[in-house]
Scaffold this active site. Structure first.
Site, short mmCIF file in Angstrom:
data_model
loop_
_atom_site.label_atom_id
_atom_site.label_comp_id
_atom_site.label_asym_id
_atom_site.label_seq_id
_atom_site.Cartn_x
_atom_site.Cartn_y
_atom_site.Cartn_z
N HIS A 498 23.52 -20.93 0.37
CA HIS A 498 24.03 -21.59 1.58
C HIS A 498 24.11 -20.61 2.75
O HIS A 498 23.55 -20.86 3.83
CB HIS A 498 25.41 -22.18 1.30
N GLU A 499 24.83 -19.52 2.55
CA GLU A 499 25.02 -18.57 3.66
C GLU A 499 23.70 -17.94 4.07
O GLU A 499 23.50 -17.62 5.25
CB GLU A 499 26.05 -17.51 3.28
N HIS A 502 22.01 -20.03 6.65
CA HIS A 502 22.45 -19.67 8.00
C HIS A 502 21.70 -18.43 8.49
O HIS A 502 21.29 -18.33 9.65
CB HIS A 502 23.94 -19.37 8.01
N HIS A 505 18.34 -19.11 9.77
CA HIS A 505 18.43 -19.73 11.09
C HIS A 505 18.57 -18.66 12.17
O HIS A 505 18.01 -18.77 13.28
CB HIS A 505 19.63 -20.68 11.11
#
Length: 712
Positions: A498-499, A502, A505
């Site tokens: 998940h992290e 980010h 991105h």
């Protein structure tokens, strides 16, 4: 969770205060402040080898003075406003302030101390005042407004047009058109809120530390494996509690060790320590701050022409209005409530079948859910953990998936100074071998680290400024005792992916202007890439590459993989319900009108949760009001629904991948080109529709959770 910070977001949206590391200042000859000039390290990475506690406050003071002087020159420029002499000039301003802010606020949540807490207390209201001094500068706004009104004649490219719109809307949203009297009141509100939000964060960190469960009888830890017991003993030793065991609190309602603990009294004690951590009536009780924050936010919203804080906050989000977000959540709640009742009945039956003479309580849920999971799917997390060694998951799982999708690669380096010895650093290389950016990982729990997991930047990407991204991921995994492997749970694996979503991105940012670069996007869009990236943790090709027994190197058996997949939709009444309840609680707090009386926090929370239609007795919210850090200090006020909204987006996107061949470089490149590299250069709904081919659909999300849409 992604923290967004740049000079533009500081000025136009308000500062989210995080923080940084330090050491004692050195006696001797005067030395230059490390923030005065850009770092000479690769990628302009922060000079954590030179930065001391004593550097931050003077750096902030100097940087704010410099920034105000730069802005004054822009506002007072006698030449007619142009995009270059106004907007581009603003984008270039405040470089020192950004350097110190990104370092300081990037580490205070991860590695704070008393000195840094005091710096944060002093700086937070000053930054709010600094923000107001610029946002409410009438000459500056007049220049921006002039450009906005003649934008059609400026021949701007698409990114410039978007940046101008964000600046104009941001100034108006920040109060640039208010009367002088209303601006004075607004400034006072902003200062008060900045101080209260900082106070909430610091009280909660102290409350969580004080709320750790201290055990003086090893027998009370029955069910925990030797590694966890050793870690608890080490945590006690760190607190000078030799001969005892300490279980630190996670920031969530449920605590990971509740699943394994067989002593019900210990489970109840651990749960209650977390549940009441910030409600002791002492100096760390956060409820008085919550009362004031909620009331002041409502007043600020009214001053700026909105019925409540939620309406004020959602003006630039993908959902746009609280009504849209609330309608979406009610749809999810209706589909989730029946699953909660079924799950609770199943767990109660398990309790009864094992001779338990008690009713199911929240501290029993994870423990008996594990038993039911094992009975139904023959899946035991202790059987899974040996296949999830942290470094292997990172390098052979997280990095491997990124390579397969996007062609990027990673190389560890030891020449970059870090703010804490557990932090590791990698250079990230693009598909053509060019340096893409720098990546830090800080995974282990500490008493001076805020709970949860997050991503942000130490350096933001910008072609205008000639900077590449320096990104970090932070988590709170249990640190193994010396000599033991760092084995993590399947939930921790998901957190890592998940992290890193980010991080992708941020790493793939390819913008000219920092305002629209990378993760500088709406809250209900920023979680989309991260939650989407979770899917690759369980992709057969990726899983086979990293899920290997740390003792033998043997791959996870196909039968165990099959169990994990079959069990994936189990317990979704809890998994989804706790998030929905927290998100609806957040929206209720921030839908209060300005004339509402000061709320009793406990009564308000009980009433709001009862109105959700969910089983909040057995499935309490993921965060109570008193420890809901996201919404009271970390920029997610009226925005926690974003985690659910972006689940809808990511499940839609993943279904697109499945329909088009799954994990392939071609699909990854398309996602990078159309989503990950776009920043906020386009509006979110058209951007998503261009990728997905239609508007978002909640169906795939409910399907992934094993839920049935409610009848219409």
């Amino acid at each position: 969770m992604a923290y967004r910070f740049s000079i533009a977001t500081l000025l136009l949206a308000g500062a989210t205060c995080l923080a940084a590391p330090a050491s004692a200042g050195q006696a001797g000859a005067p030395r230059a402040n490390p923030f005065t000039a850009p770092s000479t390290l690769p990628f302009q990475a922060p000079r954590f080898d030179l930065i001391t506690d004593a550097d931050y406050q003077p750096a902030f003071e100097t940087a704010m003075q410099q920034h105000l002087a730069e802005v004054a020159r822009i506002a007072d420029n006698p030449a007619p406003p142009t995009f270059d002499n106004t907007i581009t000039a603003l984008e270039k301003s405040g470089r020192m302030l950004e350097r110190v802010s990104l370092a300081f606020f990037g580490v205070v949540q991860a590695n704070t101390n008393d000195t840094l807490d005091k710096v944060q207390e002093a700086v937070a209201p000053k930054l709010s005042q600094h923000q107001d001094a610029i946002n409410l500068n009438p000459k500056l706004f007049a220049r921006v407004k002039t450009l906005w009104e003649k934008r059609a004649a400026l021949k701007l490219d698409a990114e410039q047009a978007q940046v101008l719109k964000i600046y104009y809307d941001g100034f108006v949203h920040a109060g640039a058109q208010l009367s002088a009297a209303d601006q004075t009141r607004l400034k006072a509100l902003n200062t008060q809120l900045a101080s209260l939000e900082t106070s909430f964060q610091q009280k909660l960190l102290a409350a969580a530390k004080a709320g750790a469960l201290v055990v003086d009888d090893k027998a009370k830890l029955a069910g925990l494996d030797d590694g966890k017991i050793a870690a608890a003993a080490a945590a006690a030793k760190d607190r000078k509690l030799d001969g005892k065991w300490v279980i630190p609190l996670q920031n969530t309602t449920q605590q990971p060790d509740l699943e394994d603990m067989t002593d019900r009294a210990t489970r109840e004690a651990l749960f209650n320590n977390g549940w009441t951590r910030a409600e002791k009536g002492d100096a760390n009780d956060t409820r008085p701050a919550i009362q004031q924050i909620a009331q002041l936010r409502a007043e600020k919203a009214k001053l700026l022409g909105y019925p409540n804080w939620a309406a004020y906050t959602l003006y630039d989000q993908m959902a746009r209005t609280p009504e849209t977000a609330s309608s979406f959540m009610r749809q999810l709640a209706a589909a989730t409530a029946p699953a909660q009742k079924r799950d609770a009945a199943e767990l109660q039956a398990q309790i009864d079948s094992t001779g338990g003479k008690f009713q199911l309580k929240p501290w029993d849920w994870d423990h008996y859910a594990a038993q039911v999971r094992k009975a139904k799917y023959d899946l035991d997390q202790s059987e899974v953990k040996p296949y999830f060694e942290l470094k292997t998951v990172l390098e052979q799982g997280v990095f491997y998936a990124a390579n397969q999708l996007y062609g990027i690669s990673f190389k560890p380096r030891t020449d970059i100074p870090v703010y804490q010895p557990d932090v590791t650093v990698y250079t990230v290389y693009d598909k053509d071998g060019a340096e893409l950016g720098l990546m830090y990982f800080d995974y282990f729990k500490r008493d001076n680290k805020n709970g949860g997991a997050w991503m942000s930047n130490f350096v933001n990407q910008s072609k205008l400024l000639g900077t590449k991204p320096v990104v970090y991921n932070v988590a709170n995994f249990t640190k193994p005792a010396a000599g033991q492997p760092a084995l993590i749970s399947s939930d921790d694996v998901t957190t890592m992916f998940h992290e890193f979503g980010h991080a992708l991105h941020g790493l793939f940012a390819s913008q000219t202007y920092p305002t629209v670069s990378g993760t500088n996007v709406a809250r209900d869009f920023v979680e989309f890439p991260s939650q989407f990236n979770e899917h690759w943790a369980w992709d057969p090709k990726v899983l086979a590459h990293y899920a290997k027994d740390y003792r033998t190197g043997a791959p996870m058996p196909a039968a165990l993989v099959d169990k994990i997949k079959k069990a994936a939709k189990f317990n979704q009444g809890y998994a989804l319900g706790e998030v929905i309840a927290a998100a609806m609680l957040d929206m209720d707090w921030h839908s209060l009108p300005a004339d509402a009386p000061k709320q009793d926090v406990d009564q308000f929370e009980a009433k709001a949760l009862a109105a959700t239609g969910l089983d909040v007795t057995d499935v309490p919210p993921r965060y109570r009001s008193s420890y809901f850090l996201h919404i009271w200090a970390n920029g997610y006020s009226a925005g926690y629904y974003a985690y659910l909204w972006t689940q809808m987006l990511e499940h839609d996107a993943y279904h697109w991948f499945v329909d088009h061949g799954g994990l392939t470089r071609e699909n990854g490149q398309r996602f990078r080109d159309m989503i990950l590299s776009k920043g906020h250069t386009e509006d979110y709904a058209p951007m998503f529709k261009a990728f997905y081919g239609k508007d978002p659909d909640v169906g795939p999300m409910l399907e992934e959770h094993g839920l049935t849409p409610p009848a219409k």
